[in-house]
Design a protein around this motif. Structure first.
Motif, PDB file in Angstrom:
ATOM      1  N   ALA A   1       0.933  -1.220   0.128  1.00  0.00           N
ATOM      2  CA  ALA A   1      -0.035  -0.002   0.027  1.00  0.00           C
ATOM      3  C   ALA A   1       1.042   1.302   0.083  1.00  0.00           C
TER       4      ALA A   1
ATOM      5  N   GLU B   1       1.185   5.814  -0.581  1.00  0.00           N
ATOM      6  CA  GLU B   1       0.381   7.282  -0.700  1.00  0.00           C
ATOM      7  C   GLU B   1       0.707   7.730  -1.981  1.00  0.00           C
TER       8      GLU B   1
ATOM      9  N   GLN C   1      -4.898   7.161  -0.785  1.00  0.00           N
ATOM     10  CA  GLN C   1      -4.265   5.962  -0.308  1.00  0.00           C
ATOM     11  C   GLN C   1      -4.446   5.109  -1.568  1.00  0.00           C
TER      12      GLN C   1
END
Length: 91
Positions: free
Chosen positions: A57, A59, A70
């Protein structure tokens, strides 16, 4: 080359009817996709390896507004060419 071109090449190379060639190409794609779906690697010696990699994950930013967003973690397919394929393309 698109899928139809590939089917035609298989038809010519293997002396198969076009319908059988199309089923063979579809079967290969389905087998590769099924293996990747179960997180298995597909190793084709001399051609390359299909595998699944996990992306973390992160940003990111919305390019229009600059707002932070996100980006979720996900699994993506990856292809690593084999030695013979690399040499064939480089020649």
């Amino acid at each position: 080359m698109n899928k139809n071109d590939l089917v035609n090449k298989v038809c010519e190379s293997a002396s198969l009817p076009k319908a059988d060639s199309a089923r063979a190409v579809d079967a290969v794609f389905e087998a590769i996709a099924g293996a990747l779906q179960s997180k298995s690697d597909v190793r084709l010696v001399g051609f390359g390896t299909f595998c699944v990699v996990e992306r973390k994950a992160t940003e990111g930013r919305n390019p229009r507004t600059g707002e932070k967003i996100q980006i979720a973690a996900k699994s993506v397919p990856k292809f690593k060419p084999g030695k013979d394929l690399k040499e064939c393309v480089a020649a």
